[in-house]
Design a protein around this motif. Structure first.
Motif, short mmCIF file in Angstrom:
data_model
loop_
_atom_site.label_atom_id
_atom_site.label_comp_id
_atom_site.label_asym_id
_atom_site.label_seq_id
_atom_site.Cartn_x
_atom_site.Cartn_y
_atom_site.Cartn_z
N ALA A 114 11.12 25.11 203.40
CA ALA A 114 12.18 24.35 202.40
C ALA A 114 12.65 22.98 203.20
CB ALA A 114 13.05 25.37 202.12
N PHE A 118 12.77 19.34 202.08
CA PHE A 118 13.93 18.52 201.64
C PHE A 118 13.87 17.19 202.76
CE2 PHE A 118 16.16 22.17 199.91
CZ PHE A 118 16.31 21.59 198.78
N ARG A 126 15.51 16.07 194.10
CA ARG A 126 15.31 16.55 195.52
C ARG A 126 17.02 16.50 195.83
NH1 ARG A 126 13.10 13.70 200.79
NH2 ARG A 126 14.85 12.32 199.95
N ASN A 127 17.61 15.46 195.52
CA ASN A 127 18.93 15.46 195.96
C ASN A 127 20.10 16.37 195.65
OD1 ASN A 127 18.06 13.30 197.80
ND2 ASN A 127 19.37 11.64 196.84
N PHE A 128 19.73 16.50 194.23
CA PHE A 128 20.40 17.51 193.43
C PHE A 128 20.33 18.80 194.00
CE2 PHE A 128 20.71 20.42 189.88
CZ PHE A 128 21.93 20.60 189.61
N LEU A 129 19.17 19.23 194.17
CA LEU A 129 18.92 20.54 194.77
C LEU A 129 19.32 20.68 196.25
CD1 LEU A 129 15.11 21.10 193.37
CD2 LEU A 129 17.22 22.50 192.74
N ILE A 132 22.99 21.76 195.74
CA ILE A 132 22.98 22.85 195.39
C ILE A 132 22.77 23.85 196.58
CG2 ILE A 132 21.81 24.86 194.14
CD1 ILE A 132 22.89 23.12 191.99
N LEU A 133 22.08 23.44 197.37
CA LEU A 133 21.90 24.04 198.43
C LEU A 133 23.03 24.15 199.50
CD1 LEU A 133 19.27 25.33 200.81
CD2 LEU A 133 19.97 23.26 201.70
N SER A 136 25.84 26.33 198.12
CA SER A 136 25.74 27.61 197.91
C SER A 136 25.98 28.32 199.22
CB SER A 136 23.91 28.06 197.76
OG SER A 136 23.15 27.72 198.70
N MET A 137 26.00 27.51 200.34
CA MET A 137 26.81 28.06 201.66
C MET A 137 28.09 28.31 201.39
SD MET A 137 25.09 25.95 204.90
CE MET A 137 25.36 24.32 204.33
N MET A 138 28.91 27.92 200.63
CA MET A 138 30.23 28.00 200.31
C MET A 138 30.52 29.17 199.66
SD MET A 138 31.73 25.47 202.15
CE MET A 138 33.35 25.16 201.73
N LEU A 139 29.71 29.95 199.08
CA LEU A 139 29.62 31.20 198.09
C LEU A 139 29.72 32.46 198.78
CD1 LEU A 139 29.44 30.72 195.06
CD2 LEU A 139 27.06 31.84 195.31
N MET B 1 17.73 12.58 187.34
CA MET B 1 18.03 12.05 188.66
C MET B 1 16.91 11.64 189.71
SD MET B 1 20.64 13.90 191.25
CE MET B 1 21.95 12.81 192.17
N SER B 3 15.11 10.50 193.19
CA SER B 3 15.73 10.60 194.56
C SER B 3 14.51 10.05 195.40
CB SER B 3 16.21 11.85 194.99
OG SER B 3 15.30 12.77 194.53
N PHE B 31 6.87 23.43 198.75
CA PHE B 31 7.68 23.63 199.98
C PHE B 31 8.96 24.42 199.72
CE2 PHE B 31 4.79 20.41 201.74
CZ PHE B 31 4.30 21.11 203.03
N ILE B 32 9.68 23.85 198.82
CA ILE B 32 11.05 24.49 198.47
C ILE B 32 11.00 25.70 197.89
CG2 ILE B 32 12.26 22.34 199.18
CD1 ILE B 32 13.09 22.78 196.05
N TRP B 35 12.75 29.18 198.64
CA TRP B 35 14.12 29.15 198.73
C TRP B 35 14.51 29.02 197.17
CZ3 TRP B 35 17.09 24.85 196.72
CH2 TRP B 35 18.39 25.07 196.52
N PHE B 39 17.01 31.57 195.66
CA PHE B 39 18.24 31.11 195.13
C PHE B 39 18.50 31.52 193.85
CE2 PHE B 39 20.64 27.84 192.77
CZ PHE B 39 22.13 28.01 193.69
N VAL B 43 20.96 34.65 194.71
CA VAL B 43 22.29 33.92 194.84
C VAL B 43 22.81 33.57 193.24
CG1 VAL B 43 23.40 32.02 195.78
CG2 VAL B 43 21.41 32.90 196.90
N ILE B 238 37.46 31.11 205.00
CA ILE B 238 36.48 31.84 204.08
C ILE B 238 36.11 33.31 204.84
CG2 ILE B 238 34.32 31.85 203.26
CD1 ILE B 238 34.58 28.77 202.62
N PHE B 287 36.21 35.01 194.96
CA PHE B 287 35.64 33.85 194.76
C PHE B 287 36.45 32.72 194.27
CE2 PHE B 287 33.60 30.89 191.72
CZ PHE B 287 32.80 30.12 192.56
#
Lengths: 300, 313
Positions: A114, A118, A126-129, A132-133, A136-139, B1, B3, B31-32, B35, B39, B43, B238, B287
């Motif tokens: 992954a 990126f 790509r930048n949008f995802l 999101i990535l 998601s760390m803050m969740l 969008m 990029s 590749f992604i 994830w 996700f 998630v 957190i 949350f």
């Protein structure tokens, strides 16, 4: 590459200067004071460990004596054997080791793929995802804990290692971020040169990016090892049968057993024993822990 | 969008066939993909599912029934234990976060100089944060033991009769705050990395202006470190809302719910009493609280966090 502070430099020039001037003496005293403070702090923070090991080698009456002797009169290595064999710790050790190794493998594979996606490929959104990535760390993990449990329950995975290992193959946001940051520091020319030589992306990923990223991969390995080895809530929720427990869960069970007898020395021996693998990994890989922190870094 | 930060067409790509070119535009998704699938499945899906579950009453045996906002109403008006767990967690956070940040920064400042053997101390201070788990929770349970514990024996040396830490409603929470401070090492390493990034010239310029060590700390080090401090503050808050293992091992929430932390109560509701809907509502409140705290801090951060151009972002 420590930042040299003013105080250190002025004390360095002390020898060459003809007379001892007050600012230099003061700098020297200041450093001595700091050093003392660090050593004192270090001892305070080390004492719990020292005491843990020392207690694990004592007899019960020795522990209950007040004031307690700092060191055991006779070193009782036996405690370790008694504690370790009183419950299936060996089995739990291998369970934990298995889960940890699979997690490391899954995390390295999924996160590096992954991260490569990126860092090196271009695609719509790509930048949008990537945003999101990052978000998601803050969740909080616990918000998705219950439905995740329901999924694994529905799949019939309760009391197996699957809920504790399969998710690793789907990446962890933090490690993807860490690896991507590292991949971006690799020279771009390598990618161009490899393309001209006819390499495809998968080749570049496997033959160029991965071998050059050993420090970052080592950091991810170190972090995953610690997380997985210390994990408690996951095994607590998913593992039921005694023979399938992990060390942290088994140790908690041992605590309940010892409550009645009050065998604190055995309790400490079992605790020290479960920490030994962590200590070994830590002392061999401490550089990677520290580097991992800097990769995510403060830059990028 | 779209990029495309590096849009320059490379020679190899120009010469390539159209099909290969198109392949290169979709291979990124491959590749992604692991994830992305994870996700959605582990998630985003569960995150949304717990939102809907929070409006349902379900014990996994009978089919779920829709109860609307009932759980949220119960939590705040008819469940003193929930309020207690919330207050306990806030109490812990209010003391734990400033304490651990200050200690970590202080030790990082001490270690950020060239003295012989300094690396050993960095390792030593970092160690407790990697051993955090059941084993060290058991260790601390014993350290706080009223009769034989290390802490009471140590303060007994200076003639103070230590409290029954984990057995007292008054002292159990301070015990958790003390224990948690022990794990400041990972923050310290972050701060050390940040300190190395502060440009030397700033200190030299300050020295020329006659600044004392204290001036340099307040006007150079802290402002330059503020983005790192800010980031660690959010992450520590957190994390502190999610304390669980230590409580489960050391006190199991006792005595008299004095250390009933939020996640401990959530765990019991969900996995011991199978109140799936109620626990989901608790998870969502958690949350929302964390989200609100993060947004408030983000807003406040404009007043004190200093971003030095492209140096630190």
């Amino acid at each position: 590459m420590e930042v040299e502070q003013g105080a250190v430099r002025s004390s360095g020039s002390l020898l060459s200067s003809p007379g001892w001037r007050w600012p230099q003496v003061r700098a020297l005293l200041f450093n001595a004071f700091l050093y003392l403070l660090i050593v004192a702090g270090g001892i305070v923070f080390l004492i719990p460990f020292v005491w843990m090991v020392s207690t694990s080698l004592k007899t019960l009456p020795e522990i209950q004596r007040i004031p307690q002797p700092l060191l055991p009169e006779v070193i009782r290595w036996d405690n370790y054997y008694v504690a370790w064999t009183s419950l299936p710790f060996t089995r739990w050790f291998f369970n934990t080791a298995f889960i940890t190794v699979v997690n490391i493998f899954g995390t390295l594979l999924s996160c590096s793929l992954a991260a490569y996606g990126f860092a090196y490929t271009r695609f719509r959104g790509r930048n949008f995802l990537f945003v999101i990535l990052l978000s998601s760390m803050m969740l909080p993990y616990h918000v998705r804990l219950i439905p995740t449990f329901l999924i694994f329950n529905h799949l019939g995975w309760i009391n197996t290692f699957l809920p504790l290992t399969v998710p690793a193959f789907f990446g962890t946001a933090f490690y993807i971020f860490l690896l991507r940051q590292f991949f971006l520091t690799l020279p771009k020319e390598l990618d161009d040169a490899a393309r001209i030589d006819g390499c495809n992306s998968l080749n570049i990923y496997w033959r160029i990016v991965m071998p050059l990223s050993k420090p970052a991969l080592a950091a991810v390995t170190a972090f995953t090892f610690i997380d997985s080895w210390n994990d408690f809530l996951g095994p607590l929720i998913y593992l039921r049968q005694d023979s399938r427990l992990t060390l942290s869960l088994g140790l908690r069970m041992f605590l309940d057993f010892q409550e009645g007898t009050g065998d604190l020395h055995l309790m400490m021996a079992a605790s020290v024993a479960t920490l030994i693998p962590i200590l070994i990994v830590f002392f061999f890989a401490q550089k990677h822990f520290v580097e991992g922190v800097t990769f995510t870094g403060l830059k990028g | 969008m779209t990029s495309q930060p590096q849009t320059a067409v490379r020679p190899a790509e120009k010469a390539s066939l159209f099909g290969w070119w198109r392949w290169r535009r979709i291979e990124g998704y491959l590749f992604i993909a692991p994830w992305l699938i994870g996700f959605v499945a582990f998630v985003l899906g569960p995150f949304l599912a717990s939102f809907f579950l929070s409006f349902a009453d379900w014990n996994l045996v009978r089919p779920p029934t829709w109860v609307g906002l009932e759980h949220y109403r119960t939590m705040f008006t008819n469940d003193p234990k929930y309020i207690k767990s919330f207050v306990n967690t806030v109490y812990f956070t209010v003391f734990h976060v400033p304490l651990i940040l200050v200690v970590a920064l202080f030790i990082a400042l001490l270690l950020n100089r060239q003295l012989p053997g300094i690396g050993v101390f960095r390792t030593l201070f970092y160690l407790p944060s990697v051993t955090a788990g059941v084993a060290t929770a058991i260790l601390w349970r014993f350290i706080f033991n009223y009769h034989y514990g290390l802490l009471n024996q140590a303060i007994g040396l200076v003639g103070i009769d230590g409290p029954n830490w984990l057995g007292s409603t008054k002292w159990a929470m301070p015990a958790f705050i003390i224990m948690s401070t022990w794990g400041f090492g990972s923050l310290m390493v972050l701060y050390l990395a940040g300190l190395q990034g502060v440009p030397r010239e700033l200190y030299e310029a300050a020295e020329i202006d006659g600044a004392t060590a204290w001036d340099k700390l307040l006007n150079v080090t802290i402002p330059m470190m503020s983005p790192v401090i800010f980031f660690t503050m959010i992450m520590t808050i957190i994390g502190s809302f999610q304390i669980f293992t230590a409580a489960f091992v050391m006190t199991e929430g006792g005595p008299a719910d004095a250390t009933l932390f939020y996640i401990l109560y959530l765990y019991r509701s969900a996995f011991q009493w199978l109140r799936i809907g109620y626990a989901s509502a608790m998870a969502w409140i958690l949350f929302l609280v964390i989200l609100a705290l993060t947004l408030i801090q983000l807003k406040l951060s404009r007043r004190w966090v200093f971003y030095a151009g492209e140096e630190l972002t």
